[in-house]
Design an enzyme around this catalytic site. Structure first.
Site, PDB file in Angstrom:
ATOM      1  N   ASP A  29       1.074  -1.217  -0.109  1.00 49.13           N
ATOM      2  CA  ASP A  29      -0.011  -0.076  -0.278  1.00 49.13           C
ATOM      3  C   ASP A  29       0.864   1.520  -0.067  1.00 49.13           C
ATOM      4  OD1 ASP A  29      -2.410  -1.671   0.050  1.00 49.13           O
ATOM      5  OD2 ASP A  29      -2.174  -1.650   2.336  1.00 49.13           O
ATOM      6  N   LYS A  88       1.924   2.292  -5.070  1.00 50.20           N
ATOM      7  CA  LYS A  88       2.480   1.697  -6.261  1.00 50.20           C
ATOM      8  C   LYS A  88       1.386   1.875  -7.361  1.00 50.20           C
ATOM      9  CE  LYS A  88       2.332  -2.579  -4.421  1.00 50.20           C
ATOM     10  NZ  LYS A  88       1.936  -2.109  -3.006  1.00 50.20           N
ATOM     11  N   GLY A 134      -4.667  -4.215  -3.886  1.00 46.86           N
ATOM     12  CA  GLY A 134      -5.416  -3.485  -4.108  1.00 46.86           C
ATOM     13  C   GLY A 134      -4.782  -2.092  -4.561  1.00 46.86           C
ATOM     14  N   HIS A 135      -4.715  -1.684  -5.854  1.00 52.02           N
ATOM     15  CA  HIS A 135      -3.949  -0.416  -6.239  1.00 52.02           C
ATOM     16  C   HIS A 135      -4.957   0.605  -6.469  1.00 52.02           C
ATOM     17  CE1 HIS A 135      -0.587  -3.201  -7.123  1.00 52.02           C
ATOM     18  NE2 HIS A 135      -0.687  -3.341  -5.960  1.00 52.02           N
ATOM     19  N   THR A 136      -4.893   1.726  -6.039  1.00 52.53           N
ATOM     20  CA  THR A 136      -5.932   2.940  -6.355  1.00 52.53           C
ATOM     21  C   THR A 136      -5.240   3.812  -7.019  1.00 52.53           C
ATOM     22  OG1 THR A 136      -6.381   2.573  -4.026  1.00 52.53           O
ATOM     23  CG2 THR A 136      -7.195   4.740  -5.049  1.00 52.53           C
ATOM     24  N   GLN A 139       1.931  -5.918  -3.283  1.00 52.75           N
ATOM     25  CA  GLN A 139       2.261  -6.071  -1.976  1.00 52.75           C
ATOM     26  C   GLN A 139       3.634  -5.396  -1.897  1.00 52.75           C
ATOM     27  OE1 GLN A 139       1.436  -9.365  -3.634  1.00 52.75           O
ATOM     28  NE2 GLN A 139      -0.501  -8.480  -2.752  1.00 52.75           N
ATOM     29  N   THR A 173       3.137 -12.506   2.709  1.00 45.76           N
ATOM     30  CA  THR A 173       1.835 -13.311   1.716  1.00 45.76           C
ATOM     31  C   THR A 173       2.707 -14.346   1.174  1.00 45.76           C
ATOM     32  OG1 THR A 173       0.772 -12.780   0.033  1.00 45.76           O
ATOM     33  CG2 THR A 173       2.810 -11.802  -0.261  1.00 45.76           C
ATOM     34  N   GLY A 224     -10.844  -3.108   3.406  1.00 49.01           N
ATOM     35  CA  GLY A 224     -11.278  -1.656   4.190  1.00 49.01           C
ATOM     36  C   GLY A 224     -10.869  -1.731   5.583  1.00 49.01           C
ATOM     37  N   LYS A 278       3.049  10.320  -0.476  1.00 49.56           N
ATOM     38  CA  LYS A 278       2.043  10.715   0.834  1.00 49.56           C
ATOM     39  C   LYS A 278       2.907  11.737   1.733  1.00 49.56           C
ATOM     40  CE  LYS A 278      -1.596   7.998   1.400  1.00 49.56           C
ATOM     41  NZ  LYS A 278      -2.417   6.931   1.667  1.00 49.56           N
TER      42      LYS A 278
HETATM   43  P1  GDP Z   1      -0.757   0.443  -3.501  1.00 51.62           P
HETATM   44  O1  GDP Z   1      -1.458  -0.862  -3.104  1.00 51.62           O
HETATM   45  O2  GDP Z   1       0.806   0.485  -3.293  1.00 51.62           O
HETATM   46  O3  GDP Z   1      -1.060   0.585  -4.811  1.00 51.62           O
HETATM   47  O4  GDP Z   1      -1.164   1.672  -2.524  1.00 51.62           O
HETATM   48  P2  GDP Z   1      -2.877   1.512  -2.227  1.00 51.62           P
HETATM   49  O5  GDP Z   1      -3.500   2.151  -3.451  1.00 51.62           O
HETATM   50  O6  GDP Z   1      -3.555   0.593  -1.739  1.00 51.62           O
HETATM   51  O7  GDP Z   1      -2.741   2.895  -1.158  1.00 51.62           O
HETATM   52  C1  GDP Z   1      -2.331   4.098  -1.434  1.00 51.62           C
HETATM   53  C2  GDP Z   1      -3.370   5.059  -1.049  1.00 51.62           C
HETATM   54  O8  GDP Z   1      -2.783   6.392  -0.844  1.00 51.62           O
HETATM   55  C3  GDP Z   1      -4.271   4.986  -2.340  1.00 51.62           C
HETATM   56  O9  GDP Z   1      -5.594   5.705  -1.728  1.00 51.62           O
HETATM   57  C4  GDP Z   1      -3.825   6.185  -3.143  1.00 51.62           C
HETATM   58  O10 GDP Z   1      -4.807   7.090  -3.953  1.00 51.62           O
HETATM   59  C5  GDP Z   1      -3.426   7.161  -2.153  1.00 51.62           C
HETATM   60  N1  GDP Z   1      -2.188   8.021  -2.410  1.00 51.62           N
HETATM   61  C6  GDP Z   1      -1.061   7.621  -3.355  1.00 51.62           C
HETATM   62  N2  GDP Z   1      -0.079   8.516  -3.389  1.00 51.62           N
HETATM   63  C7  GDP Z   1      -0.692   9.621  -2.515  1.00 51.62           C
HETATM   64  C8  GDP Z   1       0.042  10.934  -2.147  1.00 51.62           C
HETATM   65  O11 GDP Z   1       1.135  11.324  -2.304  1.00 51.62           O
HETATM   66  N3  GDP Z   1      -0.747  11.504  -1.083  1.00 51.62           N
HETATM   67  C9  GDP Z   1      -1.867  11.265  -0.630  1.00 51.62           C
HETATM   68  N4  GDP Z   1      -2.593  11.865   0.295  1.00 51.62           N
HETATM   69  N5  GDP Z   1      -2.467   9.936  -1.089  1.00 51.62           N
HETATM   70  C10 GDP Z   1      -1.918   9.221  -1.741  1.00 51.62           C
HETATM   71  P1  IMO Z   2      -0.694  -3.887  -2.121  1.00 49.37           P
HETATM   72  O1  IMO Z   2      -0.645  -4.677  -3.636  1.00 49.37           O
HETATM   73  C1  IMO Z   2      -0.787  -4.652   2.025  1.00 49.37           C
HETATM   74  C2  IMO Z   2      -1.235  -8.544   3.720  1.00 49.37           C
HETATM   75  C3  IMO Z   2      -2.183  -9.307   4.434  1.00 49.37           C
HETATM   76  C4  IMO Z   2      -1.695 -10.033   5.341  1.00 49.37           C
HETATM   77  C5  IMO Z   2      -0.624 -10.728   4.519  1.00 49.37           C
HETATM   78  C6  IMO Z   2      -1.198 -12.036   3.961  1.00 49.37           C
HETATM   79  O2  IMO Z   2      -2.120  -3.366  -2.305  1.00 49.37           O
HETATM   80  O3  IMO Z   2       0.275  -3.382  -1.632  1.00 49.37           O
HETATM   81  P2  IMO Z   2      -2.448 -12.679   1.739  1.00 49.37           P
HETATM   82  O4  IMO Z   2      -3.942 -12.515   1.690  1.00 49.37           O
HETATM   83  O5  IMO Z   2      -1.723 -12.351   0.837  1.00 49.37           O
HETATM   84  O6  IMO Z   2      -2.200 -14.310   2.381  1.00 49.37           O
HETATM   85  O7  IMO Z   2      -2.148 -11.924   3.260  1.00 49.37           O
HETATM   86  O8  IMO Z   2      -0.212  -9.953   3.439  1.00 49.37           O
HETATM   87  N1  IMO Z   2      -1.278  -8.260   2.185  1.00 49.37           N
HETATM   88  C7  IMO Z   2      -1.268  -7.024   2.041  1.00 49.37           C
HETATM   89  N2  IMO Z   2      -0.995  -5.952   2.578  1.00 49.37           N
HETATM   90  N3  IMO Z   2      -0.945  -4.482   0.536  1.00 49.37           N
HETATM   91  C8  IMO Z   2      -1.451  -5.649  -0.152  1.00 49.37           C
HETATM   92  O9  IMO Z   2      -1.094  -5.398  -1.429  1.00 49.37           O
HETATM   93  C9  IMO Z   2      -1.397  -6.916   0.560  1.00 49.37           C
HETATM   94  N4  IMO Z   2      -1.444  -7.989   0.050  1.00 49.37           N
HETATM   95  C10 IMO Z   2      -1.355  -8.762   0.927  1.00 49.37           C
HETATM   96  O10 IMO Z   2      -2.880  -7.838   5.174  1.00 49.37           O
HETATM   97  O11 IMO Z   2      -1.017  -9.538   6.664  1.00 49.37           O
HETATM   98 MG    MG Z   3      -2.945  -1.412  -1.931  1.00 48.96          MG
END
Ligand code: GDP
Ligand code: IMO
Ligand code: MG
Length: 427
Positions: free
Chosen positions: A13, A16, A40-42, A223, A238, A301, A330
């Site tokens: 998270d 990426k 979960g990539h936003t 991850q 994972t 969530g 961030k």
């Molecule tokens: P990922 O799994 O590495 O792709 O990251 P996620 O999407 O799960 O979580 C990153 C969250 O931070 C998402 O809701 C993005 O929209 C948000 N985000 C990414 N870069 C920034 C930033 O520079 N500032 C803020 N405020 N939010 C960011």
């Molecule tokens: P992104 O790509 C954050 C964590 C889970 C748990 C452990 C094992 O969005 O960064 P799993 O379901 O893979 O067997 O869970 O890994 N986990 C993540 N945490 N971001 C992720 O993906 C994750 N994918 C798995 O929360 O601790």
């Molecule tokens: Mg994520």
């Protein structure tokens, strides 16, 4: 030729999705190489927010080719849902190819994931319960079903029957629950096969073809390095390999083809799920960061645990993923803080550890050695160049560079595409 691997440098998270989307504008091909829909990539584009779990974040650009590589475990139901969602949003997915070597997540994997978590009780991992662990376990046990097998009706029938027999023994005799119905799953999955068959290919051929033509390739990690099965905080990891080296295996390319590794790191640290977290903030400060950073899981969530930036961890990620340069995300989340802390070492029983420990018992006992930096107390969300950043924000970035020996190429100051400061062009 230009091949860049983008890898999470913390516990996932890190942003990426956002950084991939930003870089994808210039890339010819974006390849996901590991994991599954636990990711979960936003991506935020204007007033639209896209949440992607399997499909590479490059899909939002019409000209960019996208690949789901052989290293993934694919839940076809989730894949089809994501394809439909993108179509409904007006996004063209005709540029997507899916590896025939990727493995398929079956309903029994999802049930097994939930059951195993329950059986672990207090020692649960906190998985996303999407069947990732059991699907990779079956792959390693050589009973997994690949996409190529799913598309071959006879082969699929044989493999599914074999698996259902084994799993039903496990579920009825060990777990004491109902088993699975072969016919029902067979029919359901044949439907999925029909829906995706035209996208399925030997993707390694396409990827290497692109490399040979000198195109620009971006390998999108999922991850984070500390969630790696070998190199992460085992067993709170994972079941795949988020480290950069896995891009080669998960895409079917040689290591000599990779030019650069970019590590995505938040300006602080978060973690979802269980396991030790030395810089975790269990106080008001942690709550403040979670709120400002909207730190709630994209997939489940769940509230993310928050803490200070940990350079022991970043230096470890640099070493095991070969990170050349950082995308620091961030930064804006820290805008309002008076004081920002950075962990530069771990204190373990009176001794300072400079390296990230292997034993989780040791990690759990580590006290972070923190340095304090003065906050910048200024809104950074509209800043577009490094020079415009407040002096104290620059000092924060320079400190990270100094203590890790890595460059910082990108700084993100908000979720939007345009809230991205480029210091060094990667393509
Ligand atoms: P990922 O799994 O590495 O792709 O990251 P996620 O999407 O799960 O979580 C990153 C969250 O931070 C998402 O809701 C993005 O929209 C948000 N985000 C990414 N870069 C920034 C930033 O520079 N500032 C803020 N405020 N939010 C960011
Ligand atoms: P992104 O790509 C954050 C964590 C889970 C748990 C452990 C094992 O969005 O960064 P799993 O379901 O893979 O067997 O869970 O890994 N986990 C993540 N945490 N971001 C992720 O993906 C994750 N994918 C798995 O929360 O601790
Ligand atoms: Mg994520």
């Amino acid at each position: 030729m230009s091949a860049v691997v983008l890898v999470g440098a913390q516990w996932g998270d890190e942003g990426k999705g956002k950084v991939t989307d930003f870089l994808a504008e210039k890339a010819d091909m974006v390849i996901r190489y590991m994991g599954g829909n636990n990711a979960g990539h936003t991506v935020v584009v204007g007033d639209k927010t896209y949440k992607l779990h399997l499909i590479p974040s490059g899909i939002l650009y019409p000209g960019t080719k996208c690949v789901i590589g052989n290293g993934l475990v694919i839940d076809p139901k989730v894949l089809i849902r994501e394809l439909t969602y993108l179509k409904d949003e007006g996004i063209d997915t005709s540029n997507l190819k899916i590896s025939e070597r990727a493995h398929v997540i079956m309903p029994y994997h999802i049930a097994q994931d939930a059951m195993e978590e329950e059986l672990r009780g207090a020692n649960k991992i906190g998985t996303t319960k999407s069947g990732i662990g059991p699907a990779y376990a079956d792959k390693a046990s050589r009973i997994g079903i690949r996409i190529v097998d799913l598309l071959d009706k006879e082969e699929f029938a044989i493999r599914l029957k074999e698996n259902i027999e084994r799993k039903n023994e496990l579920f009825t005799k060990v777990y004491g629950t109902d088993g699975f119905d072969y016919e029902e799953i067979f029919e359901e999955y044949l439907g999925y096969a029909e829906r995706i068959k035209d996208m399925v290919a030997d993707t390694s051929v396409h990827i290497n073809g692109y490399l040979d033509q000198g195109e620009k390739l971006l390998f999108e990690g999922a991850q984070g390095t500390l969630l790696d099965l070998d190199l992460g905080t085992y067993p709170y990891v994972t079941s795949s390999h988020p480290v950069a080296g896995a891009a080669c295996i998960g895409a079917g390319v040689g290591p000599n083809k990779i030019n650069k590794v970019i590590g995505v790191a938040k300006a602080y640290t978060t973690r979802v799920g269980e396991g030790p977290f030395p810089t975790e903030l269990l106080d008001e400060m942690g709550e403040q960061i979670r709120k400002k950073g909207n730190e709630f899981g994209t997939t489940t969530g769940r509230p993310r645990r928050c803490g200070w930036l940990d350079l022991v961890m970043l230096n470890y990620s640099k070493r095991v993923s070969g990170i050349n340069t950082i995308a620091l995300t961030k930064v804006d989340v820290l805008d309002e803080l008076d004081v920002i802390k950075i962990c530069t070492g771990y204190k373990y029983r009176g001794e300072i550890l400079k390296n990230f420990p292997t034993s989780l018992k040791v990690l759990a006992e580590c006290e972070p050695e923190l340095i304090e930096m003065e906050g910048w107390k200024q809104d950074t969300t509209a800043i577009t160049s490094y020079d415009e950043l407040p002096e104290n924000a620059k000092k924060y970035v320079e400190k990270i560079k100094e203590l890790t020996g890595m460059d910082v190429s990108i700084i993100a100051v908000g979720p939007g595409r345009n809230q991205t400061i480029v210091i060094d062009e990667l393509f």
